[in-house]
Design a protein around this motif. Structure first.
Motif, PDB file in Angstrom:
ATOM      1  N   ILE A  15       0.697  -1.239   0.041  1.00 10.46           N
ATOM      2  CA  ILE A  15      -0.135   0.094   0.010  1.00 10.46           C
ATOM      3  C   ILE A  15       0.960   1.185   0.091  1.00 10.46           C
ATOM      4  N   VAL A  16       0.667   1.973  -0.975  1.00  9.25           N
ATOM      5  CA  VAL A  16       1.314   3.495  -0.797  1.00  9.25           C
ATOM      6  C   VAL A  16       0.253   4.432  -0.704  1.00  9.25           C
ATOM      7  N   LEU A  25       4.645  11.102  -4.579  1.00 10.07           N
ATOM      8  CA  LEU A  25       4.924  10.454  -5.803  1.00 10.07           C
ATOM      9  C   LEU A  25       6.344   9.619  -5.864  1.00 10.07           C
ATOM     10  N   ARG A  26       7.170  10.370  -4.936  1.00  9.71           N
ATOM     11  CA  ARG A  26       8.509   9.504  -4.768  1.00  9.71           C
ATOM     12  C   ARG A  26       8.110   7.994  -4.061  1.00  9.71           C
ATOM     13  N   ALA A  27       7.521   8.190  -3.168  1.00  6.82           N
ATOM     14  CA  ALA A  27       6.939   7.066  -2.419  1.00  6.82           C
ATOM     15  C   ALA A  27       6.202   5.964  -3.422  1.00  6.82           C
ATOM     16  N   ALA A  28       5.410   6.399  -4.141  1.00 13.50           N
ATOM     17  CA  ALA A  28       4.797   5.465  -5.257  1.00 13.50           C
ATOM     18  C   ALA A  28       6.050   4.773  -6.191  1.00 13.50           C
ATOM     19  N   ALA A  29       6.912   5.679  -6.706  1.00 13.55           N
ATOM     20  CA  ALA A  29       7.882   4.857  -7.418  1.00 13.55           C
ATOM     21  C   ALA A  29       8.647   4.016  -6.800  1.00 13.55           C
ATOM     22  N   ARG A 129       3.904  18.599  13.225  1.00  8.30           N
ATOM     23  CA  ARG A 129       4.387  18.738  14.807  1.00  8.30           C
ATOM     24  C   ARG A 129       3.419  18.907  15.789  1.00  8.30           C
ATOM     25  N   ILE A 130       2.364  19.315  15.523  1.00 14.46           N
ATOM     26  CA  ILE A 130       1.331  19.314  16.584  1.00 14.46           C
ATOM     27  C   ILE A 130       0.443  17.924  16.434  1.00 14.46           C
ATOM     28  N   ALA A 131       0.138  17.495  15.354  1.00 16.67           N
ATOM     29  CA  ALA A 131      -0.601  16.135  15.335  1.00 16.67           C
ATOM     30  C   ALA A 131       0.065  15.175  15.214  1.00 16.67           C
ATOM     31  N   GLY A 132       1.257  14.877  14.744  1.00 19.01           N
ATOM     32  CA  GLY A 132       2.044  13.904  14.355  1.00 19.01           C
ATOM     33  C   GLY A 132       1.914  13.699  12.802  1.00 19.01           C
ATOM     34  N   SER A 133       3.100  13.363  12.470  1.00 12.44           N
ATOM     35  CA  SER A 133       3.065  12.997  10.850  1.00 12.44           C
ATOM     36  C   SER A 133       2.299  11.764  10.840  1.00 12.44           C
ATOM     37  N   LEU A 134       2.009  11.556   9.278  1.00 11.80           N
ATOM     38  CA  LEU A 134       1.243  10.453   9.074  1.00 11.80           C
ATOM     39  C   LEU A 134       2.076   9.216   9.265  1.00 11.80           C
ATOM     40  N   ALA A 135       3.323   9.326   9.077  1.00 14.59           N
ATOM     41  CA  ALA A 135       4.279   8.000   9.215  1.00 14.59           C
ATOM     42  C   ALA A 135       4.058   7.463  10.427  1.00 14.59           C
ATOM     43  N   VAL A 136       4.598   8.586  11.650  1.00 15.72           N
ATOM     44  CA  VAL A 136       4.410   8.244  12.886  1.00 15.72           C
ATOM     45  C   VAL A 136       3.141   7.522  13.451  1.00 15.72           C
ATOM     46  N   ARG A 137       2.185   8.132  13.148  1.00 16.31           N
ATOM     47  CA  ARG A 137       0.698   7.575  13.512  1.00 16.31           C
ATOM     48  C   ARG A 137       0.500   6.126  12.913  1.00 16.31           C
ATOM     49  N   LEU A 138       1.137   5.928  11.598  1.00 18.60           N
ATOM     50  CA  LEU A 138       1.085   4.470  11.153  1.00 18.60           C
ATOM     51  C   LEU A 138       1.755   3.405  11.809  1.00 18.60           C
ATOM     52  N   VAL A 139       3.109   4.077  12.372  1.00 19.50           N
ATOM     53  CA  VAL A 139       3.963   3.234  13.110  1.00 19.50           C
ATOM     54  C   VAL A 139       3.351   2.748  14.171  1.00 19.50           C
ATOM     55  N   ARG A 140       2.529   3.796  14.970  1.00 22.51           N
ATOM     56  CA  ARG A 140       1.899   3.694  16.123  1.00 22.51           C
ATOM     57  C   ARG A 140       0.998   2.763  16.084  1.00 22.51           C
ATOM     58  N   CYS A 141       0.153   2.465  14.951  1.00 19.57           N
ATOM     59  CA  CYS A 141      -0.544   1.369  14.734  1.00 19.57           C
ATOM     60  C   CYS A 141      -0.216   0.226  15.139  1.00 19.57           C
ATOM     61  N   GLY A 142       1.079  -0.001  14.603  1.00 20.98           N
ATOM     62  CA  GLY A 142       1.719  -1.166  14.796  1.00 20.98           C
ATOM     63  C   GLY A 142       1.389  -2.587  13.908  1.00 20.98           C
ATOM     64  N   ARG A 143       0.881  -2.345  12.936  1.00 27.39           N
ATOM     65  CA  ARG A 143       0.020  -3.778  12.086  1.00 27.39           C
ATOM     66  C   ARG A 143       0.818  -3.870  11.089  1.00 27.39           C
ATOM     67  N   TRP A 144       1.637  -3.036  10.368  1.00 28.15           N
ATOM     68  CA  TRP A 144       2.489  -3.147   9.233  1.00 28.15           C
ATOM     69  C   TRP A 144       3.718  -2.442   9.526  1.00 28.15           C
ATOM     70  N   PRO A 145       4.742  -3.268   8.551  1.00 21.78           N
ATOM     71  CA  PRO A 145       6.008  -2.477   8.489  1.00 21.78           C
ATOM     72  C   PRO A 145       5.697  -1.093   7.591  1.00 21.78           C
ATOM     73  N   VAL A 146       6.265  -0.134   8.095  1.00 19.17           N
ATOM     74  CA  VAL A 146       5.906   1.278   7.365  1.00 19.17           C
ATOM     75  C   VAL A 146       7.295   1.937   6.842  1.00 19.17           C
ATOM     76  N   THR A 147       7.354   2.103   5.690  1.00 18.88           N
ATOM     77  CA  THR A 147       8.520   2.823   5.134  1.00 18.88           C
ATOM     78  C   THR A 147       8.057   4.064   4.756  1.00 18.88           C
ATOM     79  N   VAL A 148       9.073   5.083   4.938  1.00 16.02           N
ATOM     80  CA  VAL A 148       8.790   6.471   4.866  1.00 16.02           C
ATOM     81  C   VAL A 148       9.928   6.973   3.842  1.00 16.02           C
ATOM     82  N   VAL A 149       9.358   7.524   2.772  1.00 15.11           N
ATOM     83  CA  VAL A 149      10.224   7.808   1.678  1.00 15.11           C
ATOM     84  C   VAL A 149      10.562   9.617   1.712  1.00 15.11           C
ATOM     85  N   PRO A 150      11.913   9.858   1.637  1.00  9.81           N
ATOM     86  CA  PRO A 150      12.059  11.455   1.686  1.00  9.81           C
ATOM     87  C   PRO A 150      11.739  11.860   0.588  1.00  9.81           C
TER      88      PRO A 150
END
Length: 150
Positions: A15-16, A25-29, A129-150
């Motif tokens: 999933i991307v 778009l870099r994450a999609a590639a 910084r206020i709500a937390g990044s999407l990647a951090v929130r996905l990691v907190r879910c702890g259900r799937w490996p999460v890769t963050v592409v710069p």
């Protein structure tokens, strides 16, 4: 019987999350390359979200209409590019568009297709910084490996 017992370990779907930004778009590639190497499918997910503050403050409906038109344009661009790029990448790719918060939409799609990996672009927003990044929130879910592409 599990996938491991059948000898088909590895991701069944990657999933991307995309939103039209350069990092997404870099994450999609990246996801497409990973899917090609692992002989799996990639599901590109676009969450059409509207800020509740925008809706509350928009008495005339003009801002809401503009937001809908922007989402429509992004969705059309993603469909067009995905169709073209999937052939170039040589992968089974599809676009899933749902309304809602990106975290909720990504976790629902990942759960629905039993994804083994979720990939997102790094956040370029100061609001994370206020709500937390999407990647951090996905990691907190702890259900799937999460890769963050710069």
């Amino acid at each position: 019987m599990s996938r491991f017992e059948l000898g088909t370990d590895g991701p069944g779907a990657i999933i991307v999350g995309v939103d039209g930004s350069e990092t997404s778009l870099r994450a999609a590639a990246y996801a497409a390359g990973l899917a090609r190497r692992q002989h799996t499918r990639v599901i590109v997910v676009y969450a059409r979200s509207a800020s509740s503050l925008l809706t509350l403050a928009d008495h005339t409906g003009l801002a809401t209409r503009a937001a809908v038109e922007t989402h429509d344009a992004i969705e059309e661009q993603l469909r067009t590019e995905l169709a073209k790029q999937a052939r170039i990448w040589g992968v089974d790719a599809s676009l899933e568009v749902r309304r809602g918060d990106p975290l909720t939409v990504l976790t629902e799609v990942a759960r629905d297709v039993r994804a083994d990996a979720v990939i997102v672009g790094s956040s370029q927003s100061r609001g994370h910084r206020i709500a937390g990044s999407l990647a951090v929130r996905l990691v907190r879910c702890g259900r799937w490996p999460v890769t963050v592409v710069p």
